[in-house]
Design an enzyme around this catalytic site. Sequence first.
Site, PDB file in Angstrom:
ATOM      1  N   TYR A  84      42.249  38.203  52.446  1.00 12.94           N
ATOM      2  CA  TYR A  84      41.965  38.062  51.016  1.00 12.94           C
ATOM      3  C   TYR A  84      41.164  39.266  50.542  1.00 12.94           C
ATOM      4  O   TYR A  84      40.527  39.971  51.319  1.00 12.94           O
ATOM      5  CB  TYR A  84      41.243  36.746  50.695  1.00 12.94           C
ATOM      6  CG  TYR A  84      39.796  36.693  51.105  1.00 12.94           C
ATOM      7  CD1 TYR A  84      38.793  37.073  50.213  1.00 12.94           C
ATOM      8  CD2 TYR A  84      39.430  36.264  52.368  1.00 12.94           C
ATOM      9  CE1 TYR A  84      37.460  37.025  50.590  1.00 12.94           C
ATOM     10  CE2 TYR A  84      38.102  36.204  52.740  1.00 12.94           C
ATOM     11  CZ  TYR A  84      37.120  36.591  51.851  1.00 12.94           C
ATOM     12  OH  TYR A  84      35.804  36.542  52.223  1.00 12.94           O
ATOM     13  N   CYS A  85      41.259  39.513  49.243  1.00 12.88           N
ATOM     14  CA  CYS A  85      40.479  40.556  48.573  1.00 12.88           C
ATOM     15  C   CYS A  85      39.993  39.946  47.268  1.00 12.88           C
ATOM     16  O   CYS A  85      39.909  38.733  47.143  1.00 12.88           O
ATOM     17  CB  CYS A  85      41.313  41.817  48.369  1.00 12.88           C
ATOM     18  SG  CYS A  85      42.754  41.568  47.311  1.00 12.88           S
ATOM     19  N   GLN A  86      39.699  40.757  46.292  1.00  9.32           N
ATOM     20  CA  GLN A  86      39.192  40.213  45.034  1.00  9.32           C
ATOM     21  C   GLN A  86      40.294  39.532  44.217  1.00  9.32           C
ATOM     22  O   GLN A  86      40.096  38.466  43.669  1.00  9.32           O
ATOM     23  CB  GLN A  86      38.519  41.318  44.210  1.00  9.32           C
ATOM     24  CG  GLN A  86      37.694  40.817  43.052  1.00  9.32           C
ATOM     25  CD  GLN A  86      36.493  39.964  43.487  1.00  9.32           C
ATOM     26  OE1 GLN A  86      35.979  40.086  44.581  1.00  9.32           O
ATOM     27  NE2 GLN A  86      36.075  39.073  42.620  1.00  9.32           N
ATOM     28  N   PHE A 113      39.768  36.280  45.991  1.00  7.97           N
ATOM     29  CA  PHE A 113      38.448  35.651  46.032  1.00  7.97           C
ATOM     30  C   PHE A 113      37.991  35.155  44.665  1.00  7.97           C
ATOM     31  O   PHE A 113      37.294  34.153  44.563  1.00  7.97           O
ATOM     32  CB  PHE A 113      37.422  36.643  46.610  1.00  7.97           C
ATOM     33  CG  PHE A 113      36.056  36.068  46.797  1.00  7.97           C
ATOM     34  CD1 PHE A 113      35.811  35.142  47.798  1.00  7.97           C
ATOM     35  CD2 PHE A 113      35.010  36.451  45.982  1.00  7.97           C
ATOM     36  CE1 PHE A 113      34.541  34.611  47.981  1.00  7.97           C
ATOM     37  CE2 PHE A 113      33.736  35.925  46.153  1.00  7.97           C
ATOM     38  CZ  PHE A 113      33.506  35.002  47.166  1.00  7.97           C
TER      39      PHE A 113
END
Length: 124
Positions: A84-86, A113
Amino acid sequence: MTIALIILGAIIVYAVITYFYQKRIVQTLTEEEFRAGYRKAQLIDVREPDEYAAGHILGARNIPLSQLRLRMKELRKDQPIYLYCQSGIRSSRAAQMLYRNGYRDLYHLKGGFKMWTGKVKKKG
């Protein structure tokens, strides 16, 4: 005008090819699906260290996309990898990089996120 249409057409074709390639190599999971499986997987936050420190999913390891090529050996090929990332863009790119290097069991969090409503840990 003709050149502009050709360029636009090429961009559209590229976007469609990339979309289907992405769907084939990484499975996009809703938060519920992600939550159901990430504890049995390698949970990787591909955001930069300052973003990770500001808040991350409990149990996640931080391997920023910018360092992934150098740190790929830290990941096991025989276990699922949840990324996951932003927002989901960097985790998609991370999945492509991992796939090209032989990793196959890849998942990423839809919306990233910023859409996560579960437990979060903050540094400090």
